[in-house]
Design a protein around this motif. Structure first.
Motif, short mmCIF file in Angstrom:
data_model
loop_
_atom_site.label_atom_id
_atom_site.label_comp_id
_atom_site.label_asym_id
_atom_site.label_seq_id
_atom_site.Cartn_x
_atom_site.Cartn_y
_atom_site.Cartn_z
N PRO A 37 0.84 -1.21 0.00
CA PRO A 37 0.00 0.00 0.00
C PRO A 37 0.86 1.25 0.00
O PRO A 37 1.98 1.25 0.52
CB PRO A 37 -0.80 -0.12 1.30
N ASN A 38 0.33 2.30 -0.58
CA ASN A 38 1.06 3.57 -0.55
C ASN A 38 0.75 4.29 0.75
O ASN A 38 -0.08 3.84 1.54
CB ASN A 38 0.74 4.43 -1.78
N GLN A 76 -2.92 5.15 1.43
CA GLN A 76 -3.74 4.00 1.79
C GLN A 76 -3.50 3.58 3.24
O GLN A 76 -4.44 3.23 3.95
CB GLN A 76 -3.44 2.84 0.85
N ASP A 134 -6.28 3.71 6.22
CA ASP A 134 -6.56 2.51 7.01
C ASP A 134 -6.46 2.81 8.51
O ASP A 134 -7.30 2.39 9.30
CB ASP A 134 -5.60 1.39 6.62
#
Length: 110
Positions: free
Chosen positions: A21-22, A25, A29
Protein backbone atom coordinates in the motif's frame (compact mmCIF):
# COMPACT_ATOMS: atom_id res chain seq x y z
CA UNK A 1 8.57 -44.57 -21.45
CA UNK A 2 8.00 -45.07 -17.74
CA UNK A 3 10.60 -43.60 -15.40
CA UNK A 4 10.97 -45.55 -12.23
CA UNK A 5 11.16 -43.46 -9.06
CA UNK A 6 10.17 -40.13 -10.56
CA UNK A 7 6.81 -38.66 -10.02
CA UNK A 8 5.13 -36.39 -12.45
CA UNK A 9 4.25 -33.27 -10.49
CA UNK A 10 2.08 -30.53 -11.74
CA UNK A 11 3.67 -27.18 -11.11
CA UNK A 12 1.32 -24.85 -9.26
CA UNK A 13 1.46 -21.29 -10.49
CA UNK A 14 1.06 -18.87 -7.62
CA UNK A 15 -0.50 -15.47 -8.13
CA UNK A 16 1.89 -12.55 -8.10
CA UNK A 17 2.37 -10.68 -4.86
CA UNK A 18 0.23 -7.52 -4.67
CA UNK A 19 1.92 -4.13 -4.55
CA UNK A 20 2.41 -2.75 -1.03
CA UNK A 21 0.00 0.00 0.00
CA UNK A 22 1.06 3.57 -0.55
CA UNK A 23 1.25 6.13 2.25
CA UNK A 24 -2.23 7.49 1.57
CA UNK A 25 -3.74 4.00 1.79
CA UNK A 26 -1.94 3.28 5.07
CA UNK A 27 -3.07 6.58 6.58
CA UNK A 28 -6.63 5.97 5.43
CA UNK A 29 -6.56 2.51 7.01
CA UNK A 30 -5.25 3.90 10.31
CA UNK A 31 -7.87 6.69 10.34
CA UNK A 32 -10.68 4.21 9.75
CA UNK A 33 -9.54 1.92 12.57
CA UNK A 34 -11.55 1.96 15.76
CA UNK A 35 -9.81 3.40 18.86
CA UNK A 36 -9.85 -0.03 20.50
CA UNK A 37 -8.69 -1.95 17.44
CA UNK A 38 -6.93 -5.11 18.70
CA UNK A 39 -3.79 -4.31 16.73
CA UNK A 40 -3.33 -0.96 18.42
CA UNK A 41 -4.26 -2.37 21.82
CA UNK A 42 -1.81 -5.24 21.36
CA UNK A 43 0.98 -2.92 20.27
CA UNK A 44 0.31 -0.60 23.20
CA UNK A 45 0.34 -3.53 25.67
CA UNK A 46 3.58 -5.00 24.33
CA UNK A 47 5.42 -1.69 24.40
CA UNK A 48 4.26 -1.02 27.94
CA UNK A 49 5.25 -4.53 29.04
CA UNK A 50 8.65 -4.20 27.43
CA UNK A 51 9.35 -0.81 28.98
CA UNK A 52 7.43 -1.20 32.18
CA UNK A 53 4.66 1.42 32.25
CA UNK A 54 5.88 3.84 29.65
CA UNK A 55 4.71 7.30 30.71
CA UNK A 56 3.91 10.36 28.66
CA UNK A 57 7.04 12.09 29.93
CA UNK A 58 9.26 9.29 28.64
CA UNK A 59 7.55 9.38 25.25
CA UNK A 60 7.91 13.16 25.14
CA UNK A 61 11.55 12.90 26.19
CA UNK A 62 12.29 10.39 23.43
CA UNK A 63 10.47 12.54 20.92
CA UNK A 64 12.52 15.58 21.96
CA UNK A 65 15.75 13.53 21.72
CA UNK A 66 14.78 12.38 18.24
CA UNK A 67 13.90 15.92 17.21
CA UNK A 68 17.23 17.20 18.58
CA UNK A 69 19.11 14.46 16.73
CA UNK A 70 17.39 15.34 13.44
CA UNK A 71 18.05 19.06 13.95
CA UNK A 72 21.71 18.45 14.78
CA UNK A 73 22.09 16.13 11.82
CA UNK A 74 20.63 18.77 9.50
CA UNK A 75 22.97 21.39 10.98
CA UNK A 76 25.95 19.07 10.50
CA UNK A 77 25.04 18.65 6.84
CA UNK A 78 24.88 22.44 6.43
CA UNK A 79 28.25 22.88 8.16
CA UNK A 80 29.73 20.14 6.01
CA UNK A 81 28.74 22.09 2.91
CA UNK A 82 30.14 25.32 4.34
CA UNK A 83 33.44 23.62 5.17
CA UNK A 84 33.70 22.20 1.65
CA UNK A 85 33.19 25.69 0.19
CA UNK A 86 35.71 27.23 2.59
CA UNK A 87 38.24 24.50 1.79
CA UNK A 88 37.87 25.27 -1.90
CA UNK A 89 38.28 28.99 -1.23
CA UNK A 90 41.46 28.29 0.78
CA UNK A 91 42.84 26.09 -1.99
CA UNK A 92 42.16 28.80 -4.56
CA UNK A 93 43.71 31.47 -2.30
CA UNK A 94 46.77 29.27 -1.78
CA UNK A 95 47.22 28.87 -5.53
CA UNK A 96 46.89 32.63 -6.01
CA UNK A 97 49.41 33.25 -3.23
CA UNK A 98 51.89 30.79 -4.79
CA UNK A 99 51.46 32.54 -8.12
CA UNK A 100 51.95 36.00 -6.56
CA UNK A 101 55.07 34.84 -4.68
CA UNK A 102 56.58 33.46 -7.88
CA UNK A 103 55.78 36.77 -9.63
CA UNK A 104 57.54 38.72 -6.86
CA UNK A 105 60.59 36.41 -7.07
CA UNK A 106 60.75 36.86 -10.85
CA UNK A 107 60.55 40.64 -10.41
CA UNK A 108 63.42 40.63 -7.93
CA UNK A 109 65.64 38.63 -10.28
CA UNK A 110 65.27 41.10 -13.13
Amino acid sequence: MNMVGSKAKKRVVLPSRPDPPNVAQVLEDIQRAAPFDPVFTLLDDTTQDARGQCGDTEVESRYQQSRLYLDLNERLQEVKGQLARQREELRTSGERLDHDVSEVKRGLML
